[in-house]
Design a protein around this motif. Structure first.
Motif, mmCIF file in Angstrom:
data_model
loop_
_atom_site.group_PDB
_atom_site.id
_atom_site.type_symbol
_atom_site.label_atom_id
_atom_site.label_comp_id
_atom_site.label_asym_id
_atom_site.label_seq_id
_atom_site.Cartn_x
_atom_site.Cartn_y
_atom_site.Cartn_z
ATOM 1 N N PHE A 1 0.840 -1.141 -0.150
ATOM 2 C CA PHE A 1 -0.108 -0.091 -0.031
ATOM 3 C C PHE A 1 0.795 1.325 0.034
ATOM 4 C CE2 PHE A 1 -2.408 -3.136 2.161
ATOM 5 C CZ PHE A 1 -3.664 -3.590 1.257
ATOM 6 N N GLY A 2 0.193 2.554 -0.391
ATOM 7 C CA GLY A 2 1.039 3.686 -0.532
ATOM 8 C C GLY A 2 1.045 4.290 0.582
ATOM 9 N N VAL A 3 0.507 3.722 1.890
ATOM 10 C CA VAL A 3 0.621 4.644 3.132
ATOM 11 C C VAL A 3 1.305 3.468 4.212
ATOM 12 C CG1 VAL A 3 -1.700 4.159 3.770
ATOM 13 C CG2 VAL A 3 -0.653 5.753 5.019
ATOM 14 N N SER A 4 1.993 3.693 5.290
ATOM 15 C CA SER A 4 2.647 2.683 6.043
ATOM 16 C C SER A 4 1.569 2.510 7.124
ATOM 17 C CB SER A 4 3.714 3.245 6.594
ATOM 18 O OG SER A 4 3.711 4.041 7.610
ATOM 19 N N HIS A 5 1.636 1.301 7.901
ATOM 20 C CA HIS A 5 0.730 1.339 9.041
ATOM 21 C C HIS A 5 1.100 2.410 10.183
ATOM 22 C CE1 HIS A 5 -0.119 -0.226 13.047
ATOM 23 N NE2 HIS A 5 -1.084 -0.851 12.290
ATOM 24 N N ALA A 6 2.185 2.577 10.500
ATOM 25 C CA ALA A 6 2.670 3.865 11.477
ATOM 26 C C ALA A 6 2.028 5.143 11.223
ATOM 27 C CB ALA A 6 4.221 3.921 11.552
ATOM 28 N N SER A 7 1.994 5.464 9.593
ATOM 29 C CA SER A 7 1.481 6.853 9.388
ATOM 30 C C SER A 7 -0.077 6.608 9.158
ATOM 31 C CB SER A 7 1.669 7.083 7.760
ATOM 32 O OG SER A 7 2.922 7.129 7.704
ATOM 33 N N VAL A 56 -0.209 -2.565 -9.090
ATOM 34 C CA VAL A 56 0.084 -3.757 -8.505
ATOM 35 C C VAL A 56 1.591 -4.004 -8.673
ATOM 36 C CG1 VAL A 56 -0.487 -5.431 -10.507
ATOM 37 C CG2 VAL A 56 -0.638 -6.218 -8.003
ATOM 38 N N ASP A 57 2.044 -4.794 -7.814
ATOM 39 C CA ASP A 57 3.493 -5.419 -7.991
ATOM 40 C C ASP A 57 3.658 -6.519 -8.499
ATOM 41 O OD1 ASP A 57 6.037 -6.534 -7.534
ATOM 42 O OD2 ASP A 57 6.283 -6.078 -5.494
ATOM 43 N N PRO A 58 4.053 -6.555 -9.934
ATOM 44 C CA PRO A 58 3.945 -7.702 -10.909
ATOM 45 C C PRO A 58 4.357 -9.029 -9.920
ATOM 46 C CG PRO A 58 5.256 -6.356 -11.795
ATOM 47 C CD PRO A 58 4.711 -5.546 -10.646
ATOM 48 N N THR A 74 6.672 4.219 -8.680
ATOM 49 C CA THR A 74 7.067 3.737 -7.213
ATOM 50 C C THR A 74 6.072 3.992 -6.133
ATOM 51 O OG1 THR A 74 9.315 4.761 -8.209
ATOM 52 C CG2 THR A 74 9.126 4.382 -5.601
ATOM 53 N N LEU A 75 6.180 2.921 -5.265
ATOM 54 C CA LEU A 75 5.144 3.018 -4.261
ATOM 55 C C LEU A 75 5.791 4.107 -3.292
ATOM 56 C CD1 LEU A 75 2.728 1.579 -2.941
ATOM 57 C CD2 LEU A 75 4.435 -0.221 -1.865
ATOM 58 N N GLU A 76 4.835 4.897 -2.879
ATOM 59 C CA GLU A 76 5.238 6.035 -2.000
ATOM 60 C C GLU A 76 5.745 5.555 -0.533
ATOM 61 O OE1 GLU A 76 3.076 9.947 -0.348
ATOM 62 O OE2 GLU A 76 2.221 9.233 -2.033
ATOM 63 N N SER A 77 5.164 4.732 -0.317
ATOM 64 C CA SER A 77 5.434 4.292 1.060
ATOM 65 C C SER A 77 6.874 3.577 1.111
ATOM 66 C CB SER A 77 4.300 3.465 1.797
ATOM 67 O OG SER A 77 4.133 2.154 1.265
ATOM 68 N N HIS A 78 7.088 2.927 0.021
ATOM 69 C CA HIS A 78 8.371 2.086 -0.159
ATOM 70 C C HIS A 78 8.865 2.428 -1.474
ATOM 71 C CE1 HIS A 78 5.903 0.243 2.921
ATOM 72 N NE2 HIS A 78 6.939 -0.447 3.514
ATOM 73 N N PRO A 79 9.682 3.305 -1.691
ATOM 74 C CA PRO A 79 10.183 3.791 -2.718
ATOM 75 C C PRO A 79 11.305 2.755 -3.511
ATOM 76 C CG PRO A 79 10.497 5.382 -1.204
ATOM 77 C CD PRO A 79 10.137 4.123 -0.406
ATOM 78 N N HIS A 80 11.503 1.898 -2.951
ATOM 79 C CA HIS A 80 12.329 0.560 -3.430
ATOM 80 C C HIS A 80 11.409 -0.273 -4.611
ATOM 81 C CE1 HIS A 80 11.083 -1.229 0.207
ATOM 82 N NE2 HIS A 80 11.250 -2.531 -0.461
#
Length: 150
Positions: free
Chosen positions: A16-22, A106-108, A130-136
């Motif tokens: 997801f584009g947001v983290s649990h912490a956020s 989606v991540d293929p 790029t996934l905003e919450s996880h740029p890698h």
């Protein structure tokens, strides 16, 4: 909604584009606003009795296309019709409001998710972001066209 969304973020932190912490830091008013449909995103929940078992959201983009976001079902519901029904609800909204195209990212490498969306008629596009919450993590766009019924 807060409970199911936070469960999704814990279960699939890289999806997801947001983290649990956020998300956990959102105010109660922010959660109420999301649940009430304030803002562009609309969240839909699937229930088994009183328990939320799935979530999906959709948001229009500037090109008048509908973006499917925040899709998740509890592990016990995977392989059941719950996820398909959530996507069907997004399709119904698209049809009712004149959207001809639904998009998602989606991540293929998430083969289960990619296969699920392909079974529903989505196809991969040569578009990545790029996934905003996880740029890698790079996500590939998928589309479902002609959601309007003739």
């Amino acid at each position: 909604m807060k409970r199911i969304r936070l469960a999704a973020l814990l279960d699939a932190p890289l999806a997801f584009g947001v983290s649990h912490a956020s998300a956990a830091a959102y105010s109660e008013q922010a959660w109420r606003d999301r649940a009430a449909g304030c803002g562009p995103a609309r969240y839909l929940l699937a229930f088994d009795g009183d328990a939320a078992i799935g979530i999906v959201a959709h948001v229009p983009n500037l090109a008048r296309e509908l973006e499917l976001i925040a899709m998740w079902v509890t592990p016990a519901q995977r392989g059941t019709p719950t996820a398909s029904r959530l996507v069907d609800a997004v399709k119904q909204h698209a049809t009712a409001h004149g959207y001809a195209r639904i998009l998602l990212d989606v991540d293929p490498d998430n083969r289960r998710a990619a296969a699920f969306y392909r079974r529903l008629g989505f196809t991969f596009l040569p578009e990545w972001e790029t996934l905003e919450s996880h740029p890698h993590i790079r996500l590939q766009k998928m589309e479902l066209v002609s959601v309007r019924r003739s």
